[in-house]
Design an enzyme around this catalytic site. Sequence first.
Site, PDB file in Angstrom:
ATOM      1  N   VAL A 183      11.559  -0.278   6.718  1.00 32.90           N
ATOM      2  CA  VAL A 183      12.090  -1.611   6.457  1.00 32.90           C
ATOM      3  C   VAL A 183      12.736  -1.917   7.842  1.00 32.90           C
ATOM      4  O   VAL A 183      12.386  -3.386   8.428  1.00 32.90           O
ATOM      5  CB  VAL A 183      13.199  -1.730   5.433  1.00 32.90           C
ATOM      6  CG1 VAL A 183      13.647  -2.936   5.223  1.00 32.90           C
ATOM      7  CG2 VAL A 183      12.753  -1.189   3.954  1.00 32.90           C
ATOM      8  N   GLU A 243      20.234  -8.690  -0.947  1.00 31.43           N
ATOM      9  CA  GLU A 243      19.089  -8.974  -1.496  1.00 31.43           C
ATOM     10  C   GLU A 243      18.162  -8.018  -1.900  1.00 31.43           C
ATOM     11  O   GLU A 243      17.248  -7.925  -2.754  1.00 31.43           O
ATOM     12  CB  GLU A 243      18.759 -10.206  -0.825  1.00 31.43           C
ATOM     13  CG  GLU A 243      17.447 -10.821  -1.655  1.00 31.43           C
ATOM     14  CD  GLU A 243      17.927 -11.591  -3.069  1.00 31.43           C
ATOM     15  OE1 GLU A 243      18.548 -12.615  -3.123  1.00 31.43           O
ATOM     16  OE2 GLU A 243      17.376 -11.256  -3.869  1.00 31.43           O
ATOM     17  N   VAL A 263      17.571  -4.841  -4.783  1.00 33.68           N
ATOM     18  CA  VAL A 263      16.992  -4.972  -5.957  1.00 33.68           C
ATOM     19  C   VAL A 263      15.664  -5.775  -6.139  1.00 33.68           C
ATOM     20  O   VAL A 263      15.678  -7.037  -5.747  1.00 33.68           O
ATOM     21  CB  VAL A 263      17.923  -5.841  -7.078  1.00 33.68           C
ATOM     22  CG1 VAL A 263      17.280  -5.904  -8.647  1.00 33.68           C
ATOM     23  CG2 VAL A 263      19.250  -4.929  -7.247  1.00 33.68           C
ATOM     24  N   ILE A 284      11.827  -9.999  -4.073  1.00 33.85           N
ATOM     25  CA  ILE A 284      12.135 -10.996  -5.402  1.00 33.85           C
ATOM     26  C   ILE A 284      13.476 -11.638  -5.177  1.00 33.85           C
ATOM     27  O   ILE A 284      14.444 -10.736  -5.134  1.00 33.85           O
ATOM     28  CB  ILE A 284      12.049 -10.609  -6.487  1.00 33.85           C
ATOM     29  CG1 ILE A 284      10.325  -9.940  -6.585  1.00 33.85           C
ATOM     30  CG2 ILE A 284      12.279 -11.588  -7.556  1.00 33.85           C
ATOM     31  CD1 ILE A 284      10.181  -9.410  -8.209  1.00 33.85           C
ATOM     32  N   GLY A 310       0.952   6.436  -0.973  1.00 32.95           N
ATOM     33  CA  GLY A 310       2.198   6.170  -0.575  1.00 32.95           C
ATOM     34  C   GLY A 310       3.041   5.419  -1.223  1.00 32.95           C
ATOM     35  O   GLY A 310       3.999   4.827  -0.894  1.00 32.95           O
ATOM     36  N   GLU A 330       7.032   9.097  -4.001  1.00 31.46           N
ATOM     37  CA  GLU A 330       7.728  10.027  -3.063  1.00 31.46           C
ATOM     38  C   GLU A 330       6.997  11.481  -3.396  1.00 31.46           C
ATOM     39  O   GLU A 330       6.419  11.566  -4.439  1.00 31.46           O
ATOM     40  CB  GLU A 330       8.947  10.231  -3.162  1.00 31.46           C
ATOM     41  CG  GLU A 330       9.778   8.808  -2.929  1.00 31.46           C
ATOM     42  CD  GLU A 330      10.166   8.627  -1.735  1.00 31.46           C
ATOM     43  OE1 GLU A 330      10.067   9.434  -0.713  1.00 31.46           O
ATOM     44  OE2 GLU A 330      10.455   7.413  -1.022  1.00 31.46           O
ATOM     45  N   ASP A 371      15.835   5.229 -10.321  1.00 29.78           N
ATOM     46  CA  ASP A 371      15.777   4.054  -9.502  1.00 29.78           C
ATOM     47  C   ASP A 371      16.029   2.702 -10.144  1.00 29.78           C
ATOM     48  O   ASP A 371      16.805   1.730  -9.742  1.00 29.78           O
ATOM     49  CB  ASP A 371      14.354   4.154  -8.837  1.00 29.78           C
ATOM     50  CG  ASP A 371      14.010   2.910  -7.876  1.00 29.78           C
ATOM     51  OD1 ASP A 371      14.748   2.861  -6.992  1.00 29.78           O
ATOM     52  OD2 ASP A 371      13.446   2.115  -8.112  1.00 29.78           O
ATOM     53  N   LYS A 399      19.107  -0.011  -9.942  1.00 26.62           N
ATOM     54  CA  LYS A 399      18.852  -1.785  -9.750  1.00 26.62           C
ATOM     55  C   LYS A 399      19.481  -2.529 -10.926  1.00 26.62           C
ATOM     56  O   LYS A 399      20.013  -3.527 -10.806  1.00 26.62           O
ATOM     57  CB  LYS A 399      17.243  -1.982  -9.711  1.00 26.62           C
ATOM     58  CG  LYS A 399      16.858  -1.345  -8.250  1.00 26.62           C
ATOM     59  CD  LYS A 399      15.242  -1.333  -8.397  1.00 26.62           C
ATOM     60  CE  LYS A 399      14.715  -0.815  -7.060  1.00 26.62           C
ATOM     61  NZ  LYS A 399      13.461  -0.377  -7.279  1.00 26.62           N
ATOM     62  N   GLY A 438       7.992  -2.243  -0.038  1.00 26.40           N
ATOM     63  CA  GLY A 438       7.108  -2.293   1.048  1.00 26.40           C
ATOM     64  C   GLY A 438       8.015  -3.128   2.105  1.00 26.40           C
ATOM     65  O   GLY A 438       8.735  -3.740   1.807  1.00 26.40           O
TER      66      GLY A 438
HETATM   67  N1  LIG Z   1      10.797   1.107   1.655  1.00 28.93           N
HETATM   68  C1  LIG Z   1      10.752   0.400   0.874  1.00 28.93           C
HETATM   69  O1  LIG Z   1       9.892  -0.410   0.184  1.00 28.93           O
HETATM   70  C2  LIG Z   1      12.386  -0.310   0.514  1.00 28.93           C
HETATM   71  C3  LIG Z   1      12.360  -1.288  -0.708  1.00 28.93           C
HETATM   72  C4  LIG Z   1      13.447  -1.889  -1.021  1.00 28.93           C
HETATM   73  C5  LIG Z   1      14.632  -1.151  -0.533  1.00 28.93           C
HETATM   74  N2  LIG Z   1      14.612  -0.199   0.440  1.00 28.93           N
HETATM   75  C6  LIG Z   1      15.974   0.424   0.860  1.00 28.93           C
HETATM   76  O2  LIG Z   1      15.866   0.377   2.314  1.00 28.93           O
HETATM   77  C7  LIG Z   1      16.389   1.367   2.995  1.00 28.93           C
HETATM   78  C8  LIG Z   1      15.838   1.870   4.138  1.00 28.93           C
HETATM   79  O3  LIG Z   1      14.656   2.433   3.435  1.00 28.93           O
HETATM   80  P1  LIG Z   1      13.315   2.816   4.318  1.00 28.93           P
HETATM   81  O4  LIG Z   1      12.044   2.793   3.490  1.00 28.93           O
HETATM   82  O5  LIG Z   1      13.015   1.686   5.603  1.00 28.93           O
HETATM   83  O6  LIG Z   1      13.802   4.076   4.644  1.00 28.93           O
HETATM   84  P2  LIG Z   1      13.040   5.066   6.035  1.00 28.93           P
HETATM   85  O7  LIG Z   1      11.568   4.641   6.232  1.00 28.93           O
HETATM   86  O8  LIG Z   1      13.116   6.641   5.604  1.00 28.93           O
HETATM   87  O9  LIG Z   1      13.890   5.041   7.348  1.00 28.93           O
HETATM   88  C9  LIG Z   1      15.263   5.303   7.421  1.00 28.93           C
HETATM   89  C10 LIG Z   1      15.579   5.292   8.974  1.00 28.93           C
HETATM   90  O10 LIG Z   1      16.827   5.401   9.062  1.00 28.93           O
HETATM   91  C11 LIG Z   1      17.330   6.411  10.136  1.00 28.93           C
HETATM   92  N3  LIG Z   1      18.228   7.343   9.954  1.00 28.93           N
HETATM   93  C12 LIG Z   1      18.437   8.488   8.932  1.00 28.93           C
HETATM   94  N4  LIG Z   1      19.606   9.058   9.272  1.00 28.93           N
HETATM   95  C13 LIG Z   1      20.125   8.216  10.362  1.00 28.93           C
HETATM   96  C14 LIG Z   1      21.447   8.474  11.028  1.00 28.93           C
HETATM   97  N5  LIG Z   1      22.113   9.575  10.607  1.00 28.93           N
HETATM   98  N6  LIG Z   1      21.753   7.941  12.021  1.00 28.93           N
HETATM   99  C15 LIG Z   1      20.992   6.620  12.278  1.00 28.93           C
HETATM  100  N7  LIG Z   1      19.818   6.503  11.771  1.00 28.93           N
HETATM  101  C16 LIG Z   1      19.422   7.337  10.689  1.00 28.93           C
HETATM  102  C17 LIG Z   1      15.970   7.108  10.207  1.00 28.93           C
HETATM  103  O11 LIG Z   1      15.634   7.450  11.628  1.00 28.93           O
HETATM  104  P3  LIG Z   1      14.413   8.140  12.386  1.00 28.93           P
HETATM  105  O12 LIG Z   1      13.203   7.125  12.109  1.00 28.93           O
HETATM  106  O13 LIG Z   1      14.537   8.429  13.784  1.00 28.93           O
HETATM  107  O14 LIG Z   1      14.159   9.462  11.446  1.00 28.93           O
HETATM  108  C18 LIG Z   1      14.918   5.983   9.866  1.00 28.93           C
HETATM  109  O15 LIG Z   1      14.739   5.059  10.908  1.00 28.93           O
HETATM  110  C19 LIG Z   1      16.989   2.482   1.951  1.00 28.93           C
HETATM  111  O16 LIG Z   1      18.400   2.053   1.381  1.00 28.93           O
HETATM  112  C20 LIG Z   1      16.019   1.860   0.894  1.00 28.93           C
HETATM  113  O17 LIG Z   1      16.380   2.409  -0.684  1.00 28.93           O
HETATM  114  C21 LIG Z   1      13.385   0.300   0.870  1.00 28.93           C
END
Ligand SMILES: NC(=O)c1ccc[n+]([C@@H]2O[C@H](COP(=O)([O-])OP(=O)(O)OC[C@H]3O[C@@H](n4cnc5c(N)ncnc54)[C@H](OP(=O)(O)O)[C@@H]3O)[C@@H](O)[C@H]2O)c1
Length: 448
Positions: free
Chosen positions: A25, A141, A144, A148, A199, A202, A213, A217, A314
């Site tokens: 994100v 926003e 959840v 959307i 992908g 998990e 999950d 929400k 995404g």
């Molecule tokens: N992915 C989705 O589709 C999606 C959808 C809705 C909501 N979300 C929410 O959005 C958030 C991020 O999701 P994501 O999918 O982008 O996660 P992600 O790809 O796992 O990215 C997490 C990021 O956090 C960094 N990080 C982890 N520990 C850290 C620390 N101690 N200090 C500083 N940075 C740190 C990581 O650094 P490195 O890159 O260096 O490892 C990485 O860049 C989560 O809360 C998730 O629930 C995600």
Amino acid sequence: MKEFAANAQDTSRPIRIGIAGLGTVGAALIRILEEDGAAIAKKLGRPLIVSAVSARSRSRDRGIDISNIDWYDDPVALAKSEDIDLFVELIGGEDGPAYAAITAALERGCPVVTANKALLARHGVALAHMAEKHEAQLGFEAAVAGGIPVIKTLREGLGSAAITRVYGIMNGTCNYILTRMGNEGIDFESCLKDAQELGYAEADPTFDIEGFDTAHKLAILTTLCFETEIAADQVFVEGISRITQADIKVAADLGYKIKLLGMARQTPDGIEQRVHPTLVPAKSSIAGVDGVLNAIALETNHVQELLLAGPGAGGQATAASVLSDILDIARGTRVPPLGVPSAELAKCERAPMRVHEGGYYIRLNAKDVPGALAAIATRMGESNISLESVIQRPDLHATEPGVEPESSRTVVLITHETIESAVRDALARIDKDGFIVGQPQLIRIEEF
Ligand SMILES: NC(=O)c1ccc[n+]([C@@H]2O[C@H](COP(=O)([O-])OP(=O)(O)OC[C@H]3O[C@@H](n4cnc5c(N)ncnc54)[C@H](OP(=O)(O)O)[C@@H]3O)[C@@H](O)[C@H]2O)c1
């Protein structure tokens, strides 16, 4: 709020944001801010710049150029920095650095945007309280249903309409699996494997497929719908891992699809919050939401049903929601994070699941012995359960371990509207009678 307010009034200066977390994100957000920078500046009347970032690895290739952006190893230090006007948390996790950084920002009055549903489900009320106390905005926003705009709809879009029920498909992984099982006749395990390879799921899919999950929400939505404290630990949760092709086929023949729904409503017994696989009429709007898409239906006294559907996850879709919060805050929009001031949220009194009323789909493996079916029907009758249909077909073979298809027959019972406790009692007595093998499958039916 003080620094932000001062800067917000000075429209000759750009708004400086700090982003902690540069994964799926975070990197997508930086990409959108780069590509749409001019359009955003036009909308806001001033530029929005990323002035500082934090992640674990500084050298990791993220497909974005961060060479001119200040780097912080510690997200808490970034949240405390006087050089940012708005803090964006995209690290994830319900505690740890995400929580520490968000609280550090709010305590100094710096507005926060997060996509972190796990953290909000656990600490949402305390964080809303902190945000109100320090006059800082808190946007979530993206937490959840990813892309959307349901939070904005609930907080700002419905006027004084009272929500009577909220329900929806809030997990793309589950919806993808159930859709493929329905369209292609593939079993759960194979669909899950494909979802992992693509992908969508998990490596450890438990959190998604067992419904947790969706529960997070739903708990956030319940608060915004019914002005109660977030109570993620009071959601009834069942996942989709026990859904078989027999369930999908019988549901289809009866005119239903199976969806993992999260549902909440106010009842005389309290707030009913439940997440479970559900038979929904194939012709209903929610049944048409397939694949990785999400949808949330809001039933209200003024606008009847509103269905919001779209991508639930995404990088790009989620980052778009993060950006929408950033723009709202930058424009000076002020709303209580949870819709009403946190002090006005009522305790969430849980309606016990045993008083839930509805129709039920029950699949049993009856022993192939005389009297088994009659005994099952008798037990149902004793619990005042009226059966709409009893389905026995040679193609519905039991697939559970320990159940021999040769010595048992799979039977599906569809009940008229009844009470959950009656169904549970009847099944316990049927089990005790010794006429069934394996665990009965019970799926609730909703008529939308
Ligand atoms: N992915 C989705 O589709 C999606 C959808 C809705 C909501 N979300 C929410 O959005 C958030 C991020 O999701 P994501 O999918 O982008 O996660 P992600 O790809 O796992 O990215 C997490 C990021 O956090 C960094 N990080 C982890 N520990 C850290 C620390 N101690 N200090 C500083 N940075 C740190 C990581 O650094 P490195 O890159 O260096 O490892 C990485 O860049 C989560 O809360 C998730 O629930 C995600």
